[in-house]
Motif scaffolding. Structure first.
Motif, PDB file in Angstrom:
ATOM      1  N   GLY A 141     -10.544 -17.180-110.505  1.00  0.00           N
ATOM      2  CA  GLY A 141     -11.023 -15.818-110.666  1.00  0.00           C
ATOM      3  C   GLY A 141     -12.532 -15.715-110.846  1.00  0.00           C
ATOM      4  N   GLY A 142     -13.181 -16.798-111.250  1.00  0.00           N
ATOM      5  CA  GLY A 142     -14.616 -16.744-111.510  1.00  0.00           C
ATOM      6  C   GLY A 142     -15.469 -17.583-110.587  1.00  0.00           C
ATOM      7  N   LEU A 143     -14.889 -18.108-109.525  1.00  0.00           N
ATOM      8  CA  LEU A 143     -15.652 -18.977-108.626  1.00  0.00           C
ATOM      9  C   LEU A 143     -16.564 -18.190-107.694  1.00  0.00           C
ATOM     10  N   GLU A 144     -17.685 -18.788-107.371  1.00  0.00           N
ATOM     11  CA  GLU A 144     -18.574 -18.227-106.353  1.00  0.00           C
ATOM     12  C   GLU A 144     -17.878 -18.307-105.006  1.00  0.00           C
ATOM     13  N   GLN A 145     -18.297 -17.443-104.108  1.00  0.00           N
ATOM     14  CA  GLN A 145     -17.766 -17.507-102.751  1.00  0.00           C
ATOM     15  C   GLN A 145     -18.108 -18.872-102.160  1.00  0.00           C
ATOM     16  N   GLY A 146     -17.177 -19.445-101.450  1.00  0.00           N
ATOM     17  CA  GLY A 146     -17.401 -20.739-100.819  1.00  0.00           C
ATOM     18  C   GLY A 146     -16.985 -21.923-101.684  1.00  0.00           C
ATOM     19  N   GLN A 196      -1.809 -25.152-113.876  1.00  0.00           N
ATOM     20  CA  GLN A 196      -1.679 -23.899-113.118  1.00  0.00           C
ATOM     21  C   GLN A 196      -2.442 -22.758-113.796  1.00  0.00           C
ATOM     22  N   ARG A 197      -2.301 -22.642-115.129  1.00  0.00           N
ATOM     23  CA  ARG A 197      -2.989 -21.559-115.849  1.00  0.00           C
ATOM     24  C   ARG A 197      -4.502 -21.732-115.806  1.00  0.00           C
ATOM     25  N   VAL A 198      -4.971 -22.966-115.964  1.00  0.00           N
ATOM     26  CA  VAL A 198      -6.415 -23.225-115.885  1.00  0.00           C
ATOM     27  C   VAL A 198      -6.919 -22.913-114.477  1.00  0.00           C
ATOM     28  N   ALA A 199      -6.191 -23.341-113.470  1.00  0.00           N
ATOM     29  CA  ALA A 199      -6.589 -23.082-112.081  1.00  0.00           C
ATOM     30  C   ALA A 199      -6.701 -21.584-111.818  1.00  0.00           C
ATOM     31  N   GLY A 200      -5.754 -20.805-112.319  1.00  0.00           N
ATOM     32  CA  GLY A 200      -5.791 -19.363-112.124  1.00  0.00           C
ATOM     33  C   GLY A 200      -7.023 -18.728-112.749  1.00  0.00           C
ATOM     34  N   ARG A 201      -7.365 -19.168-113.926  1.00  0.00           N
ATOM     35  CA  ARG A 201      -8.552 -18.616-114.595  1.00  0.00           C
ATOM     36  C   ARG A 201      -9.834 -19.036-113.890  1.00  0.00           C
ATOM     37  N   ILE A 202      -9.892 -20.276-113.467  1.00  0.00           N
ATOM     38  CA  ILE A 202     -11.093 -20.766-112.785  1.00  0.00           C
ATOM     39  C   ILE A 202     -11.279 -20.063-111.448  1.00  0.00           C
TER      40      ILE A 202
END
Length: 164
Positions: free
Chosen positions: A60-65, A52-58
């Motif tokens: 936040g930085g993903l490109e749109q789409g 869950q914590r890793v998913a939250g951090r990732i």
């Protein structure tokens, strides 16, 4: 319901179908890795918290789409039976609108595995080699036993060339 496996070698693609017809083993997830059925226990709360914590951090930085999804399987592009189910994947967000459960390897940008103590050989060795052979661009491996995280990238010739 019991499924009886044939006494002769199973044709490619049939093992996945047979596993799909078998009743779900309570408390386990099923993968087929290198022609072997692998049962993984339901993750601990600690394991799920890390994911869950890793998913939250990732996210936040993903490109749109792009989207970060948990517990979706990746089909081997080389074997019609094999598939792995990482703890987290980064894929096109449009997949969230589809009914399927099995991702094509070429749609996956990142696979994340948090080590499960009972599955160490699968998580540490087999999946590392398979994800590299499947050209998953980045593989993040987290070992909660010692608090380490390793990022593998740049797959080539069945191995990751870069390790951090």
């Amino acid at each position: 319901m019991a499924i009886r496996f044939p006494d002769r070698p199973v044709r490619p693609g049939v093992l996945r179908r047979l596993v799909g017809q078998a009743p779900d083993p309570k408390g386990f997830r099923v993968e087929i890795i290198r022609g072997r059925i692998v049962l993984s226990p339901t993750p601990s709360f600690k394991h799920s918290g890390i994911v869950q914590r890793v998913a939250g951090r990732i996210r936040g930085g993903l490109e749109q789409g792009r989207g970060a999804l948990q517990r979706h399987s990746i089909a081997s592009p080389h074997d019609p039976d094999d598939y792995c189910t990482p703890d987290l994947v980064v894929v096109p967000a449009a997949i969230e609108d589809e009914d399927g459960w099995l991702l094509d390897a070429d749609t996956v940008d990142l696979a994340v595995e948090v080590l499960s103590p009972g599955n160490a050989p699968s998580d540490v060795l087999a999946k590392l080699e398979e994800y590299a052979a499947w050209h998953i661009p980045v593989y993040l491996f987290i070992d909660p036993r010692d608090g380490t995280a390793v990022v593998y990238s740049e797959p080539s010739d069945g191995k990751y060339r870069t390790v951090h």
